[in-house]
Design a protein around this motif. Structure first.
Motif, short mmCIF file in Angstrom:
data_model
loop_
_atom_site.label_atom_id
_atom_site.label_comp_id
_atom_site.label_asym_id
_atom_site.label_seq_id
_atom_site.Cartn_x
_atom_site.Cartn_y
_atom_site.Cartn_z
N THR A 10 28.55 53.85 64.80
CA THR A 10 28.01 52.60 64.29
C THR A 10 28.53 52.43 62.87
O THR A 10 29.32 53.25 62.40
CB THR A 10 26.47 52.59 64.35
N TYR A 11 28.09 51.38 62.19
CA TYR A 11 28.56 51.20 60.82
C TYR A 11 27.92 52.23 59.90
O TYR A 11 26.83 52.75 60.16
CB TYR A 11 28.32 49.77 60.33
N HIS A 12 28.59 52.53 58.80
CA HIS A 12 28.28 53.72 58.00
C HIS A 12 26.88 53.74 57.42
O HIS A 12 26.25 54.80 57.37
CB HIS A 12 29.31 53.86 56.87
N GLN A 13 26.37 52.60 56.97
CA GLN A 13 25.08 52.58 56.28
C GLN A 13 23.91 52.27 57.20
O GLN A 13 22.79 52.02 56.73
CB GLN A 13 25.11 51.58 55.11
N PHE A 15 21.87 53.97 58.98
CA PHE A 15 20.69 54.82 58.99
C PHE A 15 19.99 54.90 57.63
O PHE A 15 19.05 55.68 57.47
CB PHE A 15 21.05 56.22 59.49
N PHE A 16 20.43 54.09 56.66
CA PHE A 16 19.72 54.06 55.38
C PHE A 16 18.28 53.59 55.57
O PHE A 16 17.36 54.11 54.97
CB PHE A 16 20.45 53.15 54.39
N GLU A 24 17.30 53.24 68.99
CA GLU A 24 17.88 53.01 70.31
C GLU A 24 19.13 53.87 70.51
O GLU A 24 19.39 54.36 71.61
CB GLU A 24 18.22 51.52 70.48
N ILE A 25 19.90 54.08 69.46
CA ILE A 25 21.07 54.94 69.54
C ILE A 25 20.67 56.35 69.97
O ILE A 25 21.28 56.95 70.87
CB ILE A 25 21.81 54.96 68.19
N SER A 191 10.67 48.74 54.86
CA SER A 191 11.06 47.44 54.33
C SER A 191 12.48 47.49 53.79
O SER A 191 12.88 48.48 53.17
CB SER A 191 10.11 47.02 53.21
N ARG A 192 13.23 46.43 54.05
CA ARG A 192 14.59 46.32 53.50
C ARG A 192 14.60 45.49 52.22
O ARG A 192 15.59 45.50 51.50
CB ARG A 192 15.53 45.69 54.53
N GLU A 193 13.52 44.75 51.96
CA GLU A 193 13.48 43.88 50.78
C GLU A 193 12.12 44.02 50.11
O GLU A 193 11.09 43.62 50.68
CB GLU A 193 13.74 42.42 51.16
#
Length: 322
Positions: A10-13, A15-16, A24-25, A191-193
């Protein structure tokens, strides 16, 4: 090829901040292993690229494009799982998504509605399109100890929502509606924001519980679902695997109205327009009017249970790896 060796990327970030897609992965990797396949998730402990027969790549986020180009240069076939639902086309450049599709040997979708949504916005050669179903763990059919979640967290008669807290998920609207209704809400997810999280907390008042996470498939998660008044997910994108798990647990469902939702739940869920708080409030009334503890929906959702639900993906990986 009877059992291709699979590398999941998947894309590098990614799992941040872990959300439903990241979990799901792990679930897919475990299910493929249960079917006797050799599967690794890309990282320091995965093997060299030459040791794999096919790469299964999740997402079309730009952070993974260079990785896929290296995979292609290494001569390995690619099965792409976009896992993408676009609300604002300006946020996702078509050129970026199309570049992923061009590198892929197969593009995988979990529903007819997801594939149709994708086709309207991006290039998708018919010969690359493949279809699988969501895969949920059958453990959610199993009863948890009665009262476990309520006694541990001191909350009852609550609505429950699993997922990353961010504007596209629309938890803020749910906070306002549920506070007005006097219904406590439990949000499980990071939370992402920060600004959006603070807005949700202020809108919900004291009648809310935020949990950063609970162990997947655990008794406490199953208890949280089984003891909830209902499961709510009125996001601006279709609900995900958590809604399937909630349905398997016997939870009443209030979901955002979309082709995806209706394809998976038919008339067994209550639907609301996520952009209309009055309609969400109407949905709360409707879902509470349903009988609690019915197993009809759970029985209908058994078709999504792993490991059997993973078999179409195995067929796709075998075909791509040849």
């Amino acid at each position: 090829m009877s059992s291709p060796r699979v590398l999941i990327t998947t894309y590098h970030q990614a799992f941040f901040v872990r959300g439903g897609g990241e979990y799901e992965i792990y679930s897919i990797a475990d299910s493929l292993k249960q079917r006797g396949m050799i599967v690794d998730i890309y990282g320091p402990y995965s093997r060299s690229l030459e040791d794999y027969d096919v790469v299964l790549h999740f997402s079309v986020h730009g952070g993974g494009l260079e990785l896929l180009r290296e995979v292609k240069a290494g001569g390995k076939p690619i099965a792409l799982w976009p896992n993408l639902w676009v609300r604002n086309p300006a946020e996702v450049p078509p050129s970026l998504v199309n570049a992923h599709v061009e590198l892929a040997d197969a593009v995988i979708f979990k529903s007819a509605s997801e594939e149709q949504h994708f086709r309207k916005r991006f290039s998708l050669p018919n010969e690359k399109a493949r279809r699988v179903a969501l895969g949920a763990d059958a453990v959610y059919l199993r009863s948890a100890p009665h009262g476990l979640f309520k006694s541990l967290y001191g909350i009852e008669n609550y609505a429950l929502w699993f997922g990353v807290i961010e504007p596209n998920k629309n938890q803020l609207a749910a906070c306002r509606v549920l506070r007005e209704k006097g219904i406590p809400c439990v949000f499980v997810g990071r939370s992402r924001e920060d600004a959006y999280f603070k807005a949700c907390r202020e809108a919900a008042g004291e009648n809310v519980l935020f949990l950063k996470g609970l162990p997947q498939k655990s008794e406490i998660v199953r208890a949280a679902l089984q003891e909830a008044l209902f499961y709510i997910e009125v996001s601006h994108e279709p609900p995900g695997l958590s809604a399937i798990e909630a349905g398997l647990s016997g939870c009443r469902l209030l979901l955002s109205d979309s082709d995806w939702s209706r394809e998976h739940f038919g008339d067994r869920a209550v639907y609301a327009d996520p952009t209309d708080e009055a309609d969400i409030a109407r949905g709360v009334d409707d879902v509470l009017a349903q009988s609690a503890g019915q197993r009809i929906l759970a029985d209908e959702l058994r078709r999504f249970c792993l490991p059997e639900a993973i078999d179409p993906l195995i067929d796709i990986l075998r075909g791509v790896a040849r």
